[in-house]
Design an enzyme around this catalytic site. Structure first.
Site, PDB file in Angstrom:
ATOM      1  N   CYS A  71       0.819  -1.217   0.000  1.00  0.00           N
ATOM      2  CA  CYS A  71       0.000   0.000   0.000  1.00  0.00           C
ATOM      3  C   CYS A  71       0.853   1.268   0.000  1.00  0.00           C
ATOM      4  O   CYS A  71       0.523   2.249  -0.678  1.00  0.00           O
ATOM      5  CB  CYS A  71      -0.954  -0.009   1.195  1.00  0.00           C
ATOM      6  SG  CYS A  71      -0.193  -0.362   2.785  1.00  0.00           S
ATOM      7  N   HIS A 100      -2.688   6.365   5.335  1.00  0.00           N
ATOM      8  CA  HIS A 100      -1.236   6.434   5.479  1.00  0.00           C
ATOM      9  C   HIS A 100      -0.740   7.816   5.041  1.00  0.00           C
ATOM     10  O   HIS A 100      -1.276   8.402   4.090  1.00  0.00           O
ATOM     11  CB  HIS A 100      -0.548   5.398   4.592  1.00  0.00           C
ATOM     12  CG  HIS A 100      -0.696   3.986   5.053  1.00  0.00           C
ATOM     13  ND1 HIS A 100      -1.380   3.610   6.182  1.00  0.00           N
ATOM     14  CD2 HIS A 100      -0.223   2.826   4.497  1.00  0.00           C
ATOM     15  CE1 HIS A 100      -1.317   2.293   6.322  1.00  0.00           C
ATOM     16  NE2 HIS A 100      -0.631   1.801   5.303  1.00  0.00           N
TER      17      HIS A 100
END
Length: 320
Positions: free
Chosen positions: A125, A220
């Site tokens: 990711c 994130h």
């Protein structure tokens, strides 16, 4: 309509995968999970799907499978599913660095998806988030080096990590580093370096990462320091990023919550780094469950489906 399957359908990424497939109008979809979840039901659009056991015997009569399970499970089941006639988009690290298996972020190297032999790997990711930003800058001025610090949410470590965070008292919340340590480098840091080099086809790119886990459920963030070969002002860099697919310029103070539910990588604080000749600094935020995982996999699948017709004849996707 292609026959699709989601393996790991009850997990954090799998549930988002099903949500996005329903939103995009796919109807012939099956849900798979481990024995613990088999027989339960998961939401799919306005209805539900019964969860089937993921096994060599059940992963049949499918054209394309999304795998959102651990490395060991993928290593066992993906080759079987390919043998059964499906193309597999795998989100684990089982095949990412395997020679001959494309590692794909559609905005960066989408053409590589068509070079598969039954398996296309979905990157980490954090790698997806990073290369979506690096690639347009590389095209504008080439890259000399990359350094970054990541601030990764609990969902990147799965459902159990999210549950632990929700059960932790605010006074006990802290920044952690929960990846396997190989000498001086965390496994996550090595993945970021090696996957970025493979996707961008820059095997010698000087690259250094430092990763931490922060007490945030989803989203994130990355602080990125890069040096370009050719001069590129902060203003020009912003212009480049503003026109890049999958990227959106955002407020300088963008936080993970701003990226949640968004399909783009948000970029802010683009400025010159005076410590390097052609240095730039920027800050990014991304929904790691959407673009960082589920959406990227669907975009890979749609690249394949655009170019090839799916045929149910126990062979890989091929043009007919």
């Amino acid at each position: 309509m292609p026959r699709l399957g989601v393996v790991g359908a009850t997990g954090a990424v799998g549930t988002v995968e099903l949500e996005l497939l329903a939103e995009r109008g796919y109807t012939d979809v099956r849900a798979f999970a481990s024995e613990r979840s088999a027989g339960t039901r998961v939401s799919f659009g306005s209805g539900e799907l019964e969860v089937e056991l993921a096994s060599p015997e059940t992963l049949t009569d499918l054209d394309l499978l999304f795998f959102s399970v651990g490395t060991a499970a993928s290593a066992e089941l993906v080759p079987v599913a390919v043998e059964n006639g499906a193309v597999c988009v795998d989100k684990s690290s089982a095949f990412r660095l395997t020679e001959g298996i494309p590692l794909v972020v559609p905005e960066v190297n989408g053409a590589r998806a068509g070079e598969h032999d039954g398996i296309v790997a979905n990157p980490n990711c954090s790698t997806i988030q990073l290369v979506c930003v690096l690639e347009p800058l590389r095209r504008a001025a080439e890259l000399r080096s990359v350094r970054l610090a990541t601030y990764q949410s609990a969902s990147g470590a799965g459902d159990a990590s999210m549950r632990r965070l929700l059960q932790t008292a605010p006074a006990d919340l802290s920044v952690t580093m929960d990846w396997p340590l190989d000498g001086e480098e965390f496994e996550e840091e090595a993945k970021l370096r090696d996957e970025t080099r493979k996707i961008m086809e820059l095997p010698g790119l000087p690259f250094m990462a430092n990763c931490v886990r922060v007490p945030v459920l989803v989203g994130h963030c990355q602080a990125i320091w890069l040096e370009t070969e050719e001069p590129l002002s902060a203003e020009d860099a912003r212009d480049v990023l503003a026109g890049a697919p999958g990227v959106r310029l955002a407020e300088a103070t963008s936080a993970p919550r701003d990226a949640v539910g968004d399909d783009d990588v948000l970029v802010g604080r683009v400025r010159r780094d005076p410590t390097l000749g052609n240095g730039l600094v920027l800050f990014t935020a991304c929904d790691n469950l959407r673009k960082g995982a589920a959406l990227n996999a669907i975009q890979i699948a749609e690249l394949l489906l655009e170019d090839e017709r799916v045929v149910a004849d126990n062979r890989h996707l091929r043009a007919v």
